[in-house]
Design a protein around this motif. Structure first.
Motif, PDB file in Angstrom:
ATOM      1  N   TYR A  53       0.802  -1.222   0.000  1.00 15.23           N
ATOM      2  CA  TYR A  53       0.000   0.000   0.000  1.00 15.23           C
ATOM      3  C   TYR A  53       0.838   1.278   0.000  1.00 15.23           C
ATOM      4  O   TYR A  53       0.496   2.244  -0.675  1.00 15.23           O
ATOM      5  CB  TYR A  53      -0.969  -0.026   1.177  1.00 15.23           C
ATOM      6  CG  TYR A  53      -1.943  -1.166   1.085  1.00 15.23           C
ATOM      7  CD1 TYR A  53      -2.800  -1.276  -0.014  1.00 15.23           C
ATOM      8  CD2 TYR A  53      -1.995  -2.162   2.054  1.00 15.23           C
ATOM      9  CE1 TYR A  53      -3.681  -2.331  -0.129  1.00 15.23           C
ATOM     10  CE2 TYR A  53      -2.881  -3.216   1.946  1.00 15.23           C
ATOM     11  CZ  TYR A  53      -3.715  -3.307   0.853  1.00 15.23           C
ATOM     12  OH  TYR A  53      -4.581  -4.355   0.733  1.00 15.23           O
ATOM     13  N   GLU A  54       1.911   1.294   0.759  1.00 18.42           N
ATOM     14  CA  GLU A  54       2.736   2.514   0.784  1.00 18.42           C
ATOM     15  C   GLU A  54       3.409   2.736  -0.569  1.00 18.42           C
ATOM     16  O   GLU A  54       3.533   3.874  -1.032  1.00 18.42           O
ATOM     17  CB  GLU A  54       3.750   2.434   1.921  1.00 18.42           C
ATOM     18  CG  GLU A  54       3.079   2.471   3.296  1.00 18.42           C
ATOM     19  CD  GLU A  54       4.061   2.619   4.439  1.00 18.42           C
ATOM     20  OE1 GLU A  54       5.247   2.859   4.172  1.00 18.42           O
ATOM     21  OE2 GLU A  54       3.633   2.482   5.600  1.00 18.42           O
ATOM     22  N   SER A 105      -5.824   2.505  -0.777  1.00 20.27           N
ATOM     23  CA  SER A 105      -4.575   2.201  -0.075  1.00 20.27           C
ATOM     24  C   SER A 105      -4.505   2.914   1.269  1.00 20.27           C
ATOM     25  O   SER A 105      -4.105   2.325   2.277  1.00 20.27           O
ATOM     26  CB  SER A 105      -3.377   2.593  -0.954  1.00 20.27           C
ATOM     27  OG  SER A 105      -3.388   1.865  -2.161  1.00 20.27           O
ATOM     28  N   CYS A 126      -6.722   1.084   3.697  1.00 18.38           N
ATOM     29  CA  CYS A 126      -6.186  -0.191   4.191  1.00 18.38           C
ATOM     30  C   CYS A 126      -5.091  -0.007   5.247  1.00 18.38           C
ATOM     31  O   CYS A 126      -4.927  -0.854   6.122  1.00 18.38           O
ATOM     32  CB  CYS A 126      -5.655  -1.035   3.032  1.00 18.38           C
ATOM     33  SG  CYS A 126      -6.963  -1.768   2.024  1.00 18.38           S
ATOM     34  N   ILE A 127      -4.316   1.079   5.180  1.00 20.71           N
ATOM     35  CA  ILE A 127      -3.281   1.284   6.196  1.00 20.71           C
ATOM     36  C   ILE A 127      -3.806   2.090   7.383  1.00 20.71           C
ATOM     37  O   ILE A 127      -3.056   2.417   8.305  1.00 20.71           O
ATOM     38  CB  ILE A 127      -2.017   1.978   5.615  1.00 20.71           C
ATOM     39  CG1 ILE A 127      -2.313   3.406   5.167  1.00 20.71           C
ATOM     40  CG2 ILE A 127      -1.422   1.159   4.485  1.00 20.71           C
ATOM     41  CD1 ILE A 127      -1.064   4.182   4.755  1.00 20.71           C
ATOM     42  N   ARG A 168      -2.747  -9.958   1.628  1.00 22.39           N
ATOM     43  CA  ARG A 168      -3.940  -9.544   2.363  1.00 22.39           C
ATOM     44  C   ARG A 168      -4.940 -10.709   2.467  1.00 22.39           C
ATOM     45  O   ARG A 168      -5.525 -10.953   3.526  1.00 22.39           O
ATOM     46  CB  ARG A 168      -4.613  -8.343   1.694  1.00 22.39           C
ATOM     47  CG  ARG A 168      -5.712  -7.737   2.554  1.00 22.39           C
ATOM     48  CD  ARG A 168      -6.130  -6.362   2.042  1.00 22.39           C
ATOM     49  NE  ARG A 168      -6.850  -5.625   3.080  1.00 22.39           N
ATOM     50  CZ  ARG A 168      -8.176  -5.633   3.218  1.00 22.39           C
ATOM     51  NH1 ARG A 168      -8.917  -6.331   2.390  1.00 22.39           N
ATOM     52  NH2 ARG A 168      -8.749  -4.947   4.189  1.00 22.39           N
ATOM     53  N   TYR A 170       2.451  -5.824   6.457  1.00 21.60           N
ATOM     54  CA  TYR A 170       2.160  -4.859   5.398  1.00 21.60           C
ATOM     55  C   TYR A 170       1.300  -3.701   5.907  1.00 21.60           C
ATOM     56  O   TYR A 170       0.726  -2.937   5.142  1.00 21.60           O
ATOM     57  CB  TYR A 170       1.512  -5.541   4.185  1.00 21.60           C
ATOM     58  CG  TYR A 170       0.118  -6.068   4.375  1.00 21.60           C
ATOM     59  CD1 TYR A 170      -0.978  -5.370   3.894  1.00 21.60           C
ATOM     60  CD2 TYR A 170      -0.102  -7.269   5.033  1.00 21.60           C
ATOM     61  CE1 TYR A 170      -2.264  -5.846   4.074  1.00 21.60           C
ATOM     62  CE2 TYR A 170      -1.377  -7.764   5.203  1.00 21.60           C
ATOM     63  CZ  TYR A 170      -2.463  -7.044   4.721  1.00 21.60           C
ATOM     64  OH  TYR A 170      -3.732  -7.515   4.894  1.00 21.60           O
ATOM     65  N   ASN A 171       1.227  -3.595   7.238  1.00 23.05           N
ATOM     66  CA  ASN A 171       0.666  -2.393   7.885  1.00 23.05           C
ATOM     67  C   ASN A 171      -0.814  -2.183   7.581  1.00 23.05           C
ATOM     68  O   ASN A 171      -1.260  -1.063   7.351  1.00 23.05           O
ATOM     69  CB  ASN A 171       1.469  -1.157   7.454  1.00 23.05           C
ATOM     70  CG  ASN A 171       1.369  -0.025   8.465  1.00 23.05           C
ATOM     71  OD1 ASN A 171       1.068  -0.264   9.636  1.00 23.05           O
ATOM     72  ND2 ASN A 171       1.599   1.187   8.027  1.00 23.05           N
ATOM     73  N   ASP A 172      -1.592  -3.279   7.604  1.00 14.07           N
ATOM     74  CA  ASP A 172      -3.035  -3.178   7.395  1.00 14.07           C
ATOM     75  C   ASP A 172      -3.701  -2.968   8.758  1.00 14.07           C
ATOM     76  O   ASP A 172      -4.130  -3.910   9.425  1.00 14.07           O
ATOM     77  CB  ASP A 172      -3.575  -4.430   6.715  1.00 14.07           C
ATOM     78  CG  ASP A 172      -5.013  -4.252   6.222  1.00 14.07           C
ATOM     79  OD1 ASP A 172      -5.757  -3.476   6.846  1.00 14.07           O
ATOM     80  OD2 ASP A 172      -5.364  -4.884   5.208  1.00 14.07           O
ATOM     81  N   ARG A 173      -3.835  -1.709   9.175  1.00 10.85           N
ATOM     82  CA  ARG A 173      -4.318  -1.411  10.517  1.00 10.85           C
ATOM     83  C   ARG A 173      -5.787  -1.794  10.712  1.00 10.85           C
ATOM     84  O   ARG A 173      -6.184  -2.228  11.786  1.00 10.85           O
ATOM     85  CB  ARG A 173      -4.132   0.078  10.827  1.00 10.85           C
ATOM     86  CG  ARG A 173      -2.674   0.492  10.988  1.00 10.85           C
ATOM     87  CD  ARG A 173      -2.600   1.986  11.296  1.00 10.85           C
ATOM     88  NE  ARG A 173      -1.247   2.432  11.536  1.00 10.85           N
ATOM     89  CZ  ARG A 173      -0.405   2.830  10.587  1.00 10.85           C
ATOM     90  NH1 ARG A 173      -0.801   2.804   9.329  1.00 10.85           N
ATOM     91  NH2 ARG A 173       0.807   3.223  10.878  1.00 10.85           N
TER      92      ARG A 173
END
Length: 469
Positions: free
Chosen positions: A22-23, A55, A58-59, A205, A241-244
């Motif tokens: 995403y980043e 994106s 998702c983060i 994901r 992958y930083n999916d908060r």
């Protein structure tokens, strides 16, 4: 930029987002947006906005996601076609889902399904059915959730070319509905097959989601230690992958499981990790409370086409032009002076090339914040894309406006932004022009005069003010 290069950039953006990077997607979107604006290519601009929105969402950067959705819907109104309208339904669904307005979410998805079938975009139809199934599952309507998911699988099989990951995403919803219905025997056939599917090596994901689902399945069977292992794996993947957003749900389930198991020590640790995430989300989104309270207002604003720039929150070009034209017309009868200050950051391209477009974006936002604090509440400041701003001042002489321009320039010079351990100084070039005793009667002509003065400031070495007499 050639059309082929723009298409290549669009494909890069889509590929990165599908892979859950995403980043990297956000950085590629800024490149595509810049190229699309330069080439006046609506498809590139819309692709950049919509993938930025997804994106950021998702983060966990909800506020930035809303800005991108705002920009997409705003630009789509004048420049989009039926395909873009269909994509717009998808991003509006995110807003309704986030605000837990499930009735609006379902209505939006129904429109997406109807239009998607008309356009024969079965991948979008399939995703819409999947999302509909998820909403019904949240409402504990598992039988209809299963029906929607099965329709989604039928649509996925109609998509050409056949796309295994599209079908996989729908199967997640089928399994989820079966678990909700306590049909664990049928659910097990899906879950066990999906957990070991080699397809997931390329889709992190979905790999996270299937381990999350596996944990829920094992909880239903009361196999608690293995369920905790599944949630631990899902947590590890979501963190990678930083999916908060997904991570938040996984941590909630881990806390619940530890409580069921009576594992006080592990439950305390799980709760602490969850609280730390909430704190991080609080900082990352400015304030979660403010965002949640503002969601419904944001939706209504977006649906009626906002007047603000998606990045800075300043007025956009359309609103600035319309309002200035009105002021200029009034100035003719009142004998009032209207002044335009055109301000352009120096050397932004170099900063973007060195530090990336996300950093450049932060600079533009900061300049907007600093400059708007220097003008009166009744004045007007708008962003014109890139790093150029227009400030419109009412009832000020050209001499008073020059003094205001000096304050603005000094405010930009005072900005110190830290990056990689060093402080970066900023400067700007400024052009000033007035309505020439009422002879200039449109924003376009007024801004043109200020822009000529701005160009002169650039030519004379930048970091200075020039006035059009």
């Amino acid at each position: 930029m050639e059309k082929e290069e723009l298409v290549s950039l669009q494909q890069k953006v889509l590929k990165l987002r599908v892979e859950g990077k995403y980043e990297e997607t956000i950085e590629a979107c800024f490149q595509l947006l810049e190229a699309g604006i330069a080439a006046n290519d609506p498809k590139s601009i819309l692709t950049a906005h919509i993938n930025n929105a997804a994106s950021f969402y998702c983060i966990g950067a909800i506020e930035d996601a809303f800005h991108s959705i705002d920009a997409y819907v705003d630009y789509c109104t004048d420049n989009g076609d039926e395909d873009d309208k269909l994509n717009g339904y998808n991003v509006l669904f995110l807003l309704h889902e986030y605000s837990k307005d499930y009735e609006k979410a379902k209505k939006t998805l129904a429109r997406a399904i109807k239009l998607g079938k008309t356009l024969e975009h079965y991948n979008i139809v399939s995703n819409a059915y999947s999302n509909y199934s998820s909403i019904l599952a949240i409402e504990n309507d598992f039988e209809n959730a299963l029906s929607m998911a099965e329709k989604g699988l039928e649509a996925a099989k109609l998509h050409d070319p056949r796309t295994p990951i599209l079908e996989f995403r729908v199967k997640l919803n089928i399994a989820n509905a079966l678990i909700g219905m306590n049909d664990l025997e049928a659910a097990e056939q899906f879950v066990i097959e999906m957990v070991d599917d080699p397809l997931l090596d390329s889709f992190i994901r979905e790999k996270t989601q299937v381990h999350d689902l596996y944990g829920r399945f094992l909880m239903k069977k009361k196999i608690y230690p293995e369920a905790l292992q599944a949630y631990d794996k899902a947590k590890e993947l979501a963190e990678s992958y930083n999916d908060r957003n997904l991570l938040k749900g996984i941590l909630e389930k881990r806390c619940e499981l530890c409580e069921v198991m009576g594992d006080v020590q592990r439950g305390y640790k799980a709760q602490k990790v969850y609280i730390d995430l909430l704190s991080d989300l609080h900082q990352h989104e400015v304030t979660m409370t403010a965002v949640k309270l503002g969601v419904k207002h944001r939706i209504s604003t977006i649906e009626r086409r906002a007047n603000t720039d998606f990045l800075t929150g300043l007025y956009n070009r359309s609103y600035t032009e319309t309002t200035t034209d009105k002021w200029l017309a009034e100035a003719v009868t009142k004998g009032e002076s209207i002044v335009c200050i055109a301000l352009d950051l120096d050397n932004l391209k170099s900063l973007n090339d060195t530090y990336g477009h996300i950093f450049g974006d932060q600079i533009i936002k900061k300049i907007g914040q600093v400059c708007v604090s220097q003008i009166r509440s009744g004045d007007l400041m708008g962003r014109f894309g890139g790093d150029e701003f227009a400030i419109i001042l009412r009832d000020l002489s050209i001499e008073e406006a020059q003094h205001k321009a000096e304050n603005l320039l000094e405010a930009v010079r005072s900005i110190k932004i830290q990056k990689d351990g060093i402080y970066i100084s900023l400067t700007a070039s400024v052009g000033v022009a007035d309505n020439a005793n009422g002879t200039i009667r449109t924003f376009t002509d007024l801004f043109h005069q200020a822009d000529i003065a701005l160009y002169q400031a650039k030519q004379e070495g930048k970091n200075r003010i020039c006035t059009m007499s």
